[in-house]
Design an enzyme around this catalytic site. Structure first.
Site, PDB file in Angstrom:
ATOM      1  N   GLY A 168       0.839  -1.194   0.000  1.00 37.96           N
ATOM      2  CA  GLY A 168       0.000   0.000   0.000  1.00 37.96           C
ATOM      3  C   GLY A 168       0.869   1.237   0.000  1.00 37.96           C
ATOM      4  O   GLY A 168       2.048   1.178   0.336  1.00 37.96           O
ATOM      5  N   PHE A 183       2.534  10.068   2.146  1.00 41.32           N
ATOM      6  CA  PHE A 183       3.861  10.188   2.763  1.00 41.32           C
ATOM      7  C   PHE A 183       4.560   8.857   2.960  1.00 41.32           C
ATOM      8  O   PHE A 183       5.771   8.792   2.972  1.00 41.32           O
ATOM      9  CB  PHE A 183       3.744  10.884   4.119  1.00 41.32           C
ATOM     10  N   ASP A 212      -7.753   8.576  13.275  1.00 37.71           N
ATOM     11  CA  ASP A 212      -8.175   8.281  11.897  1.00 37.71           C
ATOM     12  C   ASP A 212      -8.753   6.874  11.804  1.00 37.71           C
ATOM     13  O   ASP A 212      -8.406   6.101  10.912  1.00 37.71           O
ATOM     14  CB  ASP A 212      -6.987   8.449  10.945  1.00 37.71           C
TER      15      ASP A 212
HETATM   16  N1  ADE Z   1      -1.102  -3.022   4.170  1.00 35.09           N
HETATM   17  C1  ADE Z   1      -0.723  -2.067   5.008  1.00 35.09           C
HETATM   18  N2  ADE Z   1      -0.251  -2.575   6.123  1.00 35.09           N
HETATM   19  C2  ADE Z   1      -0.329  -3.921   6.016  1.00 35.09           C
HETATM   20  C3  ADE Z   1      -0.017  -5.015   6.870  1.00 35.09           C
HETATM   21  N3  ADE Z   1       0.487  -4.819   8.085  1.00 35.09           N
HETATM   22  N4  ADE Z   1      -0.274  -6.254   6.429  1.00 35.09           N
HETATM   23  C4  ADE Z   1      -0.794  -6.426   5.212  1.00 35.09           C
HETATM   24  N5  ADE Z   1      -1.114  -5.449   4.375  1.00 35.09           N
HETATM   25  C5  ADE Z   1      -0.875  -4.196   4.767  1.00 35.09           C
END
Ligand code: ADE
Length: 373
Positions: A32, A36, A233
Site C-alpha cells: 500500500g 507520505f 483516523d
Molecule cells: N497493508 C498495510 N499494512 C499492512 C499489513 N500490516 N499487512 C498487510 N497489508 C498491509
C-alpha cells in the site's frame, strides 16, 4: 498531561531493544502507499522471539527520504507503538531498523495481515455476503437461518470464475420462489485460493463476521484508550484482517495513511477525513478518545453497508457539519441488527461525554453475542 501530541511523542524514548539488523530483513512487493508513506511485504529472519525462523512481515517506510515531516511522523508512530505494547486487536510492532535514519531511511516492521484492509475486503466479498438480519432488525440464530431454507442467501448473485452458475439471477426479494433446499449448499459459497498454501478455502462473510469484527475493533480501541493513545483516523481502511478472522487496528497516532485521497478533504489543517470526524474535531479541532468513538460509529456503518462511503450522495463540506450540529445522522443500515444501530447512535451524541465508551461498546456487543449463541 496537557502536552499536545507532538510534545508527547518528543519525550517518548526509543528503546534499543526494538532494533533489528537491516541485513536480516528482505523487502518485497508493495502492499500500500499513501501521500507520505508506503508499506511493503518483507521477510525477516529471527524477528521478535522467532529464533532463526523466516517470518513474513509488513514494513512501513517513508516515500521520500528527503521528506523530514514524513520521517518525523513515522518516528512518532514507532514511539507510540513501543509505548502501546501488544494486543491481539492492534497491528503489533515487531522491530525497527533505525541505523540509517541520518540518510532518511527508517523501517518499521509490523505484523503482516494477509487479508489486507477491511474496506477493500468488504467490497470484494459483497457478493459472498450471507445476511442474518431480518427486515425488523432482528438477528436470526443459526437454527432460524436453517429453517429459512437458505432463501435469504439467494439474494447473492453468484458469478464465479470457472464455475458453472447454479443460481440464475434470482430477483432478490422473491424469497421462496426458487424452491427451498433445491440447491447444494456449496453453491452458495465462494472459493478463493489461499496465496500461501494454494488451498481452496471457502470464503463467506456473514452478519456474524461483521459483528465479530466490530467487537474486535472495539476491543483494540479500548486497549488504545487504556494506554491513553488516540487514533485520530479510525476507519475501515485503517483496520487490517489477519488469519482466523482477526481484525487489527492499524495506523494509530494520527499518522494518516492516505491510501485513497478521496476520503480526505483539504482544510487549513491539511487533509482531513471529514466524514469520519466528530463534530467537535471539525469545528474546534478537538481530538479525544471520545472523538475516536464517533469515528468508530462511522466504521460500524461502513461494516454493515459492506464498505459504502458514509453519507452517500453528500459532500464532505461545511453543510454536512451544519446538518450534524442540527442533529442529522445516518440511518441504521439494513444489514445491521437493531442493537448495532443503537450503538451507532450512542457514538454520535453531540456531547462527547454522552457518547458510549469503548468498554461500554465491548460490553454491549459481547452481551448480545452471548444471548444469540
Ligand atoms: N497493508 C498495510 N499494512 C499492512 C499489513 N500490516 N499487512 C498487510 N497489508 C498491509
Amino acid at each position: 498531561d496537557r502536552l499536545n501530541l507532538d510534545e508527547q511523542i518528543e519525550i517518548l524514548p526509543y528503546d534499543k531493544r526494538w532494533e533489528f539488523p537491516r541485513h536480516r530483513l528482505k523487502l518485497g512487493v508493495q502492499l500500500g502507499a499513501g501521500c507520505f508513506g508506503r508499506v511493503v511485504k518483507g521477510e525477516a529472519v529471527g524477528v521478535k522471539d522467532a529464533e532463526e525462523m523466516v517470518k513474513t512481515v509488513a514494513v512501513k517506510m517513508v516515500r521520500s527520504q528527503t521528506n523530514v515531516a514524513a520521517l518525523e511522523a513515522l518516528v512518532g508512530e514507532l514511539k507510540i507503538m513501543i509505548h502501546l505494547g501488544a494486543h491481539l486487536n492492534v497491528v503489533n510492532l515487531l522491530g525497527a531498523c533505525t541505523k540509517s535514519i541520518i540518510k532518511g531511511e527508517l523501517l518499521v516492521i509490523v505484523e503482516y495481515c494477509r487479508y489486507g484492509n477491511l474496506q477493500t475486503y468488504l467490497i470484494k466479498h459483497r457478493k459472498d455476503f450471507v445476511n442474518q438480519v431480518d427486515e425488523f432488525g432482528n438477528l436470526l440464530s443459526d437454527a432460524e437461518m436453517q429453517q429459512m431454507g437458505n432463501t435469504m442467501n439467494n439474494r447473492r448473485e453468484l458469478e464465479h470464475q470457472g464455475e458453472e452458475s447454479q443460481v440464475e439471477n434470482n430477483s432478490s426479494e422473491s424469497a421462496g420462489e426458487t424452491g427451498e433446499g433445491s440447491k447444494e449448499p456449496e453453491s452458495f459459497w465462494a472459493y478463493q485460493q489461499d496465496p500461501d498454501t494454494n488451498v481452496n478455502a471457502i470464503i463467506t462473510m456473514s452478519t456474524t463476521d461483521l459483528i465479530s469484527w466490530g467487537f474486535q475493533i472495539a476491543r483494540g480501541m479500548d486497549y488504545l484508550a487504556s494506554r491513553k493513545v488516540l487514533h485520530g483516523d479510525l476507519a475501515a481502511r485503517n483496520v487490517l484482517l489477519a488469519d482466523d478472522g482477526v481484525a487489527k487496528v492499524a495506523d494509530f497516532g494520527m499518522s494518516r495513511n492516505m491510501y485513497y485521497e478521496g476520503n480526505y478533504q483539504k482544510t487549513s489543517q491539511g487533509l482531513m477525513p471529514v466524514k469520519w470526524m466528530a463534530v467537535e474535531s471539525l469545528t474546534d479541532r478537538v481530538f479525544s478518545t471520545q472523538s475516536d468513538v464517533w469515528s468508530y460509529g462511522v466504521l460500524l456503518w461502513e461494516l454493515f453497508t459492506l464498505g459504502k462511503v458514509p453519507y452517500p450522495g453528500m459532500e464532505a463540506n461545511y453543510q454536512l457539519i451544519r446538518q450534524l450540529e442540527n442533529g442529522y445522522r445516518m440511518e441504521k443500515p439494513d444489514f445491521a441488527p437493531n442493537y448495532i444501530g443503537e450503538i451507532m447512535s450512542g457514538c454520535w451524541k453531540l456531547d462527547p461525554n454522552e457518547r458510549f465508551t469503548f468498554s461500554q461498546i465491548d460490553e454491549k456487543i459481547s452481551s448480545q453475542m452471548e444471548s444469540v449463541v
